[in-house]
Design a protein around this motif. Structure first.
Motif, mmCIF file in Angstrom:
data_model
loop_
_atom_site.group_PDB
_atom_site.id
_atom_site.type_symbol
_atom_site.label_atom_id
_atom_site.label_comp_id
_atom_site.label_asym_id
_atom_site.label_seq_id
_atom_site.Cartn_x
_atom_site.Cartn_y
_atom_site.Cartn_z
ATOM 1 N N PRO A 198 8.875 -3.122 10.388
ATOM 2 C CA PRO A 198 9.380 -3.940 9.926
ATOM 3 C C PRO A 198 10.237 -5.334 11.026
ATOM 4 O O PRO A 198 9.980 -5.214 12.216
ATOM 5 C CB PRO A 198 11.249 -3.432 9.852
ATOM 6 N N SER B 22 8.255 -4.613 0.740
ATOM 7 C CA SER B 22 9.491 -5.134 0.173
ATOM 8 C C SER B 22 9.098 -5.688 -0.944
ATOM 9 O O SER B 22 9.896 -5.542 -1.783
ATOM 10 C CB SER B 22 10.387 -5.413 1.407
ATOM 11 N N VAL C 248 15.137 -0.390 1.906
ATOM 12 C CA VAL C 248 13.595 -0.180 1.940
ATOM 13 C C VAL C 248 13.255 0.645 2.824
ATOM 14 O O VAL C 248 12.522 1.192 3.382
ATOM 15 C CB VAL C 248 13.018 -1.660 1.427
ATOM 16 N N THR C 249 13.942 -0.300 4.093
ATOM 17 C CA THR C 249 13.604 -0.483 5.550
ATOM 18 C C THR C 249 14.066 1.928 5.870
ATOM 19 O O THR C 249 12.920 2.104 5.930
ATOM 20 C CB THR C 249 14.286 -1.046 6.976
ATOM 21 N N THR D 103 11.572 3.163 3.771
ATOM 22 C CA THR D 103 10.197 3.895 4.732
ATOM 23 C C THR D 103 10.557 4.784 6.099
ATOM 24 O O THR D 103 8.972 5.021 6.312
ATOM 25 C CB THR D 103 9.425 2.519 5.077
ATOM 26 N N VAL E 264 7.803 -4.777 6.336
ATOM 27 C CA VAL E 264 8.739 -4.157 5.703
ATOM 28 C C VAL E 264 9.340 -5.456 5.879
ATOM 29 O O VAL E 264 9.537 -5.925 7.087
ATOM 30 C CB VAL E 264 9.218 -3.183 5.791
ATOM 31 N N SER E 265 10.184 -6.179 4.564
ATOM 32 C CA SER E 265 10.524 -7.734 5.337
ATOM 33 C C SER E 265 12.043 -7.356 5.652
ATOM 34 O O SER E 265 12.663 -7.618 4.248
ATOM 35 C CB SER E 265 10.198 -9.189 4.982
ATOM 36 N N PRO E 266 13.009 -6.775 5.980
ATOM 37 C CA PRO E 266 14.515 -6.247 5.733
ATOM 38 C C PRO E 266 15.428 -7.778 5.532
ATOM 39 O O PRO E 266 14.996 -8.179 6.219
ATOM 40 C CB PRO E 266 14.731 -5.343 6.801
ATOM 41 N N SER F 117 3.413 -7.408 2.048
ATOM 42 C CA SER F 117 4.396 -6.409 2.520
ATOM 43 C C SER F 117 5.058 -5.715 1.560
ATOM 44 O O SER F 117 5.402 -6.085 0.365
ATOM 45 C CB SER F 117 5.533 -7.904 2.882
ATOM 46 N N GLN G 295 10.693 -5.380 -4.513
ATOM 47 C CA GLN G 295 11.999 -6.079 -5.146
ATOM 48 C C GLN G 295 11.621 -6.323 -6.096
ATOM 49 O O GLN G 295 11.831 -6.258 -7.107
ATOM 50 C CB GLN G 295 11.605 -7.286 -4.314
#
Lengths: 585, 439
Positions: free
Chosen positions: A238, A339, A406-407, A410, A395-397, A337, A343
């Motif tokens: 992340p 994320s 998401v984070t 994961t 992961v793109s928080p 990613s 989404q």
């Protein structure tokens, strides 16, 4: 799956890429259908059924769809096509071959075949007539880009079969019959080199899934030395934007010691995929010397490609990975990613007016993520050989906040955590993996500790622990110096800080764009670890703290120059000698 | 257009931005005219067709006339676009004639990623904050993250003129009339008007109309880049106001908002625009420089946050109080594509010089913190401070206009004046070649 493969429906509603279809015949959840737009057939997937209405997500732009248009249901779920010829290809999220599409622009409904039906492969049988076989057993092999590609009993075939006949060694196309199996009721099943599998289901044609125990070298020091990933391991990265997720993942995809690399570019920038398209056919695999593209398959669903295919893209990638794992190969799967995939789920759940969970994500997001990660792993195949899928996802928080759904989901599913820190990225300390927050659970596995002691050295794990302790102590010392001032603390604090800086600069930081420094084999990592520990144990005498900083800067500079030189080259050894002189001062 | 258009006169539902009526045979995303205002189909459930009315629904009666165009929004493209100003619907607002040309649907398909070329041509702006530290490349997309009071429109106009693009396409969203006139006069004074195409939605126009501006601008850009193989630079100002318009619409459609009341699809909506930036194999390219205004410098807000994940870096402006000028902030700014050109299209020492200078500038920032906290500075700290102010003045300031070699030489000069070679930590062979020992 529904037996009625010719169900026909009619469009009755359109909201963005969600289309409502009225259909009176039986259909199945996740069944694939095609909307008969006059310009092109548009592929879609059933995601909800309500009475005689099917809610389908369209994998394309829905512009121009009208009520009343016909919809043809296909009687199967979204499937991957598995057979020789997958490697070196660039697919979209639904496994259509991007290179075979015409024109500069992606036209909707331009669905190309995943495999080349005309190409001939040199087939060698591995099984004998009379053998008893079940799904996943090897029938024979062809050589795909110098990798042994096993032709297997299709995964969909349940129960056990007798091999009635198999063709002799020779050239065959993928759709040629290469074997005939008979089931318990003596029915014959002709087998070709190609099979299909629904991407959302795991392929379980293996005997057991043990705990992983072998290191997977990535050439990235902060991973291999401090927080190692293993064959069959899972990890995630992340980090806020600009912290170097993609550069890190690309470095791993180039250097990792894997047989097969599958890259799922999921909702990310197209130019990043172009980097792979441009570089992989040129760059060499550091382990075999062959071109990287030969071992790689790229699944590209870039951020401007249809959202619904984003979710499919990661499943397609995983299914291809499972296919190659069943051949007894070491597969590395990278998704950048995850994320974006989450989404995509959120957009759809929103359109279906489901009650939202945290941050408007669907309630079952944690289950979906952990289910996906669980498909990775090391397995013993039915013939006793091992195969593995090592999975790394980014992961793109949102807002760089690691407490987002998401984070958090994961973190529960993955065993390695490589936290990219904005602070390290800002001070250009790349790769910006935070050495203290990150972890690899595998380092605690006795199975891995055993192989590390055997393959590297007996007290390797202890050495890694020491490195970590020195880093923690250095961080504490830095905080004290910041609070109390340079002259408000004893020289010991300055020493503790600068000794940790040596490790930071030499082991943790690595120049991904330098030819030599980008990839450090394990032997060299061991050498440098010993060297920095030697410096740590060295007795230094300084009269004032003002001498500490310039001295260590010289030491670090010297070590850095070593990192840029080929290991054990003359220049490298010369620098080492100069370093020893410097230490003797 | 069909000869006999069906006219509907029975609207069953009206909200602030949408209206719904019974109609059949309507295509998704089709354009319509409601009471003389342009509208677009956003939802169809059975016979109920929901239209988003761009100018808002004030005063629309339930028996208003509604006609459908049978096609999504389009733009007529030809050479004649150059030098012209249009509104969000692609209609001229400069008093000139209508455009004759091929009619193209806006928001068309994406480029097949395997047909893209890796960007490799740098765009020189003369500003070291960009060319030296954050080099921009053709086919890149990069926004300025700026507070509303910063001079981003001026910097963008300057970049556009210096960039030597074949065409500059301005997409103005919620641009104040003053800023619109500023752009117009800057381009006019530079004699560049014939290279410029503008699609402008000013603050005086209804906000929802803005949603069409980026697609209009990029459809024109694709025409010039694909048909003529031209280098096209697209300026989008301000994308925050575009995203605000998205949230207005999704709110009216009763969608569940995600972070910061933005629609859940914000990432995809923005990506669809920014990903139009591309290097084509035949030499044409689309480069996007945008502005995302921040509120109070907060980059964790959903708009800059999603943007950052899509674009290839971001540029920050900052007032350097030390020298009293606006600089391109070297810490927070980043151009992701610079690796494709620095040290390759520019001199070999570029990457290391760039990194060393930023590192020393960071040391100066630490020294300043120390000073503010009342600690004594070491000799090294003192030198970094002197270096930092010269670095800001001679290189980072936005009024600098020199070529990349001169930037590198200037930086080596500053290194040599303030530091010893081992303090800059640059590869030995480069130090030997470029270190300016004092004569």
């Amino acid at each position: 799956m529904s037996q009625n493969t010719s169900a026909i429906g009619k469009v009755t509603g359109i909201i963005a890429n969600l289309v409502i279809v009225e259909v009176d015949a039986p259909i199945a959840q996740n069944e694939i259908c095609y909307i008969q737009h006059p310009e092109a057939k548009l592929m879609a997937e059933v995601i909800k059924v309500l009475g005689n209405k099917a809610y389908v997500q369209v994998f394309e732009s829905t512009r121009g769809i009208r009520t009343g248009m016909e919809v043809a249901f296909q009687g199967h779920m979204l499937e991957a096509t598995l057979g020789p010829g997958i490697l070196s290809r660039n697919y979209d999220g639904l496994q259509h071959d991007l290179d075979r599409m015409d024109g500069l622009f992606l036209q909707r409904g331009d669905y190309t075949d995943a495999l080349d039906a005309e190409r001939e492969w040199d087939f060698t049988p591995l099984a004998q007539p009379g053998d008893t076989l079940s799904a996943g057993n090897w029938l024979g092999e062809v050589t795909e880009n110098s990798i042994p590609h096993r032709i297997m009993v299709p995964f969909k075939m349940t129960g056990s079969y007798h091999l009635k006949s198999i063709v002799e060694a020779g050239s065959y196309r993928i759709h040629d019959t290469i074997a005939i199996l008979t089931d318990e009721r003596a029915r014959e099943h002709p087998i070709t080199m190609v099979q299909k599998w629904p991407v959302k289901q795991a392929i379980r044609a293996y005997r057991e899934k043990p705990r992983p125990f072998r290191l997977l070298e990535t050439g990235v020091r902060i991973i291999d030395t401090l927080n190692p990933i293993v064959e069959g391991g899972t990890g995630f990265v992340p980090g806020p934007f600009g912290s170097g997720k993609t550069v890190l993942l690309q470095a791993i995809s180039k250097q990792a010691e894997a047989d097969i690399v599958i890259v799922a570019a999921c909702g990310e920038r197209a130019n990043e995929v172009v980097d792979l398209f441009t570089e992989f056919p040129e760059l060499e695999d550091p382990h075999t010397g062959r071109k990287l593209m030969e071992r790689t398959t790229i699944i590209a669903n870039t951020s401007n490609m249809p959202v619904a295919a984003r979710e499919a893209s990661v499943y397609t990638a995983m299914t291809l990975a499972e296919y190659y794992r069943s051949m007894g190969l070491k597969v590395l799967l990278l998704a950048d990613s995850t994320s974006r995939w989450a989404q995509a789920l959120r957009e759809m759940s929103n359109r279906m007016e489901e009650l939202p969970g945290p941050d408007a994500f669907p309630m079952d997001l944690p289950a979906i993520i952990s289910n996906f990660y669980s498909r990775a792993g090391l397995v013993y195949l039915n013939n006793g050989e091992t195969g593995s899928i090592t999975f790394l996802g980014t992961v793109s928080p949102a807002g760089g906040n690691l407490k987002e759904p998401v984070t958090e989901s994961t973190k529960k599913a993955a065993r390695c955590f490589y936290a990219l820190s904005q602070q390290r990225a800002d001070s250009k300390r790349y790769p910006a993996i935070d050495p203290i927050d990150s972890y690899s659970k595998y380092l605690e596995y006795p199975e891995l500790q055993e192989t590390l002691s055997k393959n590297i050295e007996p007290d390797w794990v202890q050495k890694v622990d020491r490195l970590k302790n020195i880093l923690i102590r250095g961080k504490e010392a830095a905080e004290q110096i910041n609070i109390l001032g340079d002259d408000g603390v004893s020289i010991e604090y300055h020493l503790a800080y600068w000794k940790s800086e040596v490790i930071d600069a030499i082991i943790l930081q690595q120049d991904a764009f330098d030819e030599v420094d980008c990839n450090t084999p394990m032997q060299r990592q061991q050498y440098m670890t010993d060297l920095v520990l030697e410096i740590y144990n060295h007795e230094f005498h300084f009269d004032s703290f003002e001498e500490v900083n310039p001295y260590f800067k010289r030491v670090i500079n010297q070590l850095k120059q070593m990192n840029y030189k080929p290991f054990q080259s003359d220049a490298f050894e010369q620098l080492r000698k100069e370093l020893d002189k410097l230490l003797a001062e | 257009m069909k000869a006999f258009q069906k006219i509907y006169t029975k609207i069953t539902q009206i909200t602030k931005a949408t209206c719904t009526l019974q109609a059949s045979g309507i295509g998704y995303e089709e354009l319509a005219l409601v009471h003389g205002r342009l509208a677009q189909v956003v939802k169809i459930i059975g016979d109920a067709v929901t239209l988003q009315v761009f100018a808002g629904t004030e005063g629309i009666p339930t028996n208003a006339e509604v006609t459908f165009f049978g096609r999504p929004p389009t733009l007529k493209v030809s050479e004649d676009l150059a030098g012209r100003f249009f509104n969000a619907f692609g209609n001229p607002i400069d008093g000139g004639p209508d455009i004759e040309g091929e009619e193209r649907e806006i928001g068309g398909p994406s480029v097949n990623p395997v047909r893209r070329k890796q960007p490799s041509e740098l765009i020189a702006t003369g500003m070291a904050g960009i060319d030296l530290n954050n080099t921009i490349v053709t086919g890149q997309k990069i926004p300025f993250f700026a507070d509303p009071d910063q001079p981003y429109n001026q910097v963008m106009a300057m970049v556009a003129l210096r960039a030597q693009a074949d065409k500059i396409i301005l997409g103005g969203m919620g641009l104040t009339n003053d800023d619109y006139l500023y752009y117009k006069s800057v381009f006019d004074n530079a004699g560049a008007l014939d290279r410029i195409v503008s699609f402008v939605n000013t603050t005086e126009d209804p906000p929802v109309e803005r949603l069409l501006v980026p697609d209009m601008a990029l459809t024109a850009a694709e025409y010039f880049a694909v048909e003529n193989n031209e280098k096209v630079l697209v300026l989008l100002s301000d994308m925050t106001l575009y995203a605000d318009a998205l949230s207005i619409v999704s709110n009216r459609m009763d969608q569940i908002p995600s972070k910061d009341s933005m629609p859940g699809s914000l990432y995809s909506d923005l990506a669809k625009i920014y990903e139009k930036a591309v290097q084509f194999p035949d030499g044409g390219s689309i480069t996007i420089i945008a502005v995302t205004t921040l509120s109070g410098g907060d980059i964790t807000h959903a708009i800059p946050d999603n943007t950052g994940y899509i674009t290839e870096g971001q540029l920050f402006l900052r007032r350097d109080t030390d020298i009293g000028k606006v600089i391109v902030d070297p810490f927070r700014s980043l151009s992701r594509l610079k690796q494709l050109v620095i040290g390759k299209k520019t001199r070999a020492d570029h990457p290391q010089v760039m990194n060393a200078a930023v590192r020393l500038y960071a040391d100066a920032a630490n020294a300043r913190t120390k000073l503010e906290n009342g600690f004594d500075l070491t000799d090294y700290d003192q030198r970094t401070l002197k270096f930092a102010s010269a670095y800001a003045e001679n290189l980072l300031a936005i009024d600098v206009n020199i070529d990349t070699d001169a930037m590198l030489d200037t930086t080596w000069g500053l290194f040599s004046r303030h530091f010893k070679p081992e303090e800059v930590s640059i590869r030995q062979d480069l130090v030997e070649q470029y270190w300016q020992s004092e004569g």
